[in-house]
Design an enzyme around this catalytic site. Structure first.
Site, mmCIF file in Angstrom:
data_model
loop_
_atom_site.group_PDB
_atom_site.id
_atom_site.type_symbol
_atom_site.label_atom_id
_atom_site.label_comp_id
_atom_site.label_asym_id
_atom_site.label_seq_id
_atom_site.Cartn_x
_atom_site.Cartn_y
_atom_site.Cartn_z
ATOM 1 N N SER A 34 0.842 -1.200 0.000
ATOM 2 C CA SER A 34 0.000 0.000 0.000
ATOM 3 C C SER A 34 0.873 1.245 0.000
ATOM 4 C CB SER A 34 -0.901 0.005 1.226
ATOM 5 O OG SER A 34 -0.144 0.378 2.356
ATOM 6 N N LYS A 35 0.218 2.390 -0.002
ATOM 7 C CA LYS A 35 0.940 3.672 -0.030
ATOM 8 C C LYS A 35 1.927 3.766 1.120
ATOM 9 C CE LYS A 35 -1.513 6.863 -2.834
ATOM 10 N NZ LYS A 35 -2.933 6.551 -2.969
ATOM 11 N N ARG A 36 1.571 3.124 2.229
ATOM 12 C CA ARG A 36 2.446 3.194 3.411
ATOM 13 C C ARG A 36 3.814 2.550 3.150
ATOM 14 N NH1 ARG A 36 -0.964 0.291 6.736
ATOM 15 N NH2 ARG A 36 -2.671 0.811 5.373
#
Ligand code: GLU
Length: 505
Positions: A275-277
């Site tokens: 994910s973006k994280r």
């Protein structure tokens, strides 16, 4: 006929049918991104698999932009998707088609389902649906629509309409239905109609009850896949439940069901969906970080597919060998080290000319000043110098800063080096003897002369010159660096400035 012979005949017949089938099915696949964000690595990897499969079978790779969600779709995301696919070399043969331009087709299809009695208008309000969900939750049941408006009489409908309620359109899903398909990656897949959440909404509310509101994803996808004669739907495994619903829609339209291949998700180091994280997720981010398109495309191919032999190849080479038998069911872990390794391999194979072309935008974005034409030979020498140390293109910015910037800062280590005894007279001696035209050969001779004349170790002169000229103790080859600095006529000033850090003996 003996038993053996008859089984041989049977075998031959089935092989023959297989061959005929293989030749007669023309492969048509599609990538169908929603422009609600930049081109995501997961979507790009799905595009890679579609492209490989299409090329392997001399089929057609289609691009369809699924932009029916007008609130979240943005033209700049569409552009980012087109640019990203092009950059990766995933050139489509047809399209881009835009779902927003095909709404009448979906509405006609929905009307067909209404006419056949396979879909109906549901007048439930949000409040009623919320209440239903809360009651189900309280009983420990999974939330689902209870199909309560499936059999409304015309009178009941009229009453709801009189109240000003705006209907959605739902497609009937038989709870008892078993939905089975042979997934090209996952084998036999079975779903029960009852696990699909009740009759599914295929069009959002419409202001006029007799109209058809905004058509929804599952419906639009099936209509398009039928219309575009898609033979194989290759997409992420997060769409498995949609596939069960979509198969029911194909049946309702009396259409042939395509083959399905659900590719594994891309996971981070902890085994969760990337994910973006995890830093970057879009292809344009990878590009900015300095990955080469061919290396990233190669790496994405390895995310879920095990090639029969080498791990390094072009997309065209991978296409020759690609099949779903070697696509894993398990999630594919994203491995930055491996991507870096592959990237460095590709990068080290670039000629200085090509490397210069790809590095120029990074240097330009960093604000470095240079004349790309007049200084082309200098830039190519620089590329040849730093190329072997690069893992990502973006590292070239930092690595070549001291060569571009007229003013540099000296690191603490460099300053400490410059303060060592004997450094000042050595640097002064270099400055005094610095010729107007320096070559790598004259630079080496000059260093040897200074070592001799000053009675110091060669290491001291080399280390001090590096500290003085580059502002650091580590970096590319010293003589080459000096040569490049000299070509830009900055070495004299740099040495003079560095002298201010030396301790005056
Ligand atoms: N628009 C869908 C997505 O971006 C496409 C899924 C499909 O391939 O059917 O996930």
């Amino acid at each position: 006929m003996s038993r053996n012979l008859s089984s041989l005949v049977l075998l031959f017949k089935s092989l023959h049918t297989l061959r005929v089938k293989r030749i007669s099915v023309s492969v048509r696949v599609r990538i169908a991104p929603s422009p609600t964000g930049n081109l995501h690595i997961g979507t790009a990897r799905t595009a890679v698999f579609n492209w490989l499969f299409a090329r392997h079978h001399q089929g057609t790779f289609i691009l369809r932009i699924e932009d029916t969600d007008t609130a979240r779709s943005q033209p700049q995301y569409t552009q980012n998707i087109l640019d990203g696919l092009t950059w990766l070399g995933l050139i489509w043969d047809e399209g881009p088609y835009f779902q927003s331009e095909r709404l009448s087709l979906y509405r006609e299809a929905i009307q067909q389902l209404l006419d056949k009695g396979l879909a109906y208008r549901c007048y439930c309000t949000e409040a009623e649906l919320d209440e239903l969900r809360s009651a189900q939750k309280a009983r420990g049941e999974a939330p689902r629509y209870d199909n309560r408006h499936r059999h409304l009489t015309p009178k009941q409908e009229a009453a709801f309409q009189a109240q000003g309620r705006q209907p959605v359109i739902r497609f009937k899903i038989d709870d008892e239905r078993q939905i089975v398909w042979q997934d090209l990656v996952r084998g036999t897949m079975t779903w029960r109609g009852g696990d699909l959440g009740g009759d599914m909404v295929i069009a959002r509310t419409s202001t006029t009850p007799s109209d058809i509101g905004q058509p929804l994803y599952n419906l639009a996808v099936v209509v398009d896949d039928m219309d575009m004669a898609i033979s194989h739907v290759i997409r992420g495994e997060d769409h498995i439940a949609n596939t069960a619903k979509q198969i029911l829609l194909y049946e309702a339209f009396g259409a042939a069901v395509p083959d399905f291949a659900h590719t594994p998700l891309i996971l981070n180091a902890e085994g969760r969906k990337l994910s973006k994280r995890d830093g970057v997720t879009s292809i344009s981010d990878f590009e900015k970080m300095g990955f080469i398109a061919a290396a990233l495309a190669n790496y994405m191919t390895l995310l879920g597919w095990s090639p029969p032999d080498a791990e390094r190849f072009t997309l065209a080479e991978a296409a020759q060998q690609f099949d779903f038998q070697r696509v894993n069911k398990a999630g594919a872990k994203f491995d930055w080290d491996k991507l870096d390794w592959l990237n460095s391999q590709y990068l080290h194979d670039l000629t200085p000319t090509v490397l210069t072309d790809v590095l120029i935008p990074y240097w330009r974005d960093a604000g470095y000043r240079f004349d790309p034409e007049a200084e082309r030979p200098w830039l190519e020498e620089l590329s040849a110098l730093i190329g072997p140390s690069l893992t990502r293109l973006s590292e070239a910015v930092q690595m070549s800063r001291f060569l571009f910037e007229p003013q540099i800062e000296w690191s603490e280590d460099a300053q400490t080096q410059l303060q060592q005894p004997d450094v000042a007279p050595c640097l002064r001696a270099v400055l005094d003897a610095l010729p107007a035209q320096l070559t790598p050969e004259t630079a080496k001779t000059l260093i040897n002369q200074v070592v001799k004349a000053q009675g110091v170790k060669k290491g001291l002169v080399m280390k001090s010159l590096r500290a003085a000229l580059t502002g650091d103790l580590h970096g590319p080859d010293l003589i080459q660096s000096w040569d490049l600095l000299h070509q830009r006529q900055v070495d004299r000033d740099r040495l003079t400035q560095a002298l201010t850090y030396t301790s005056v003996a």
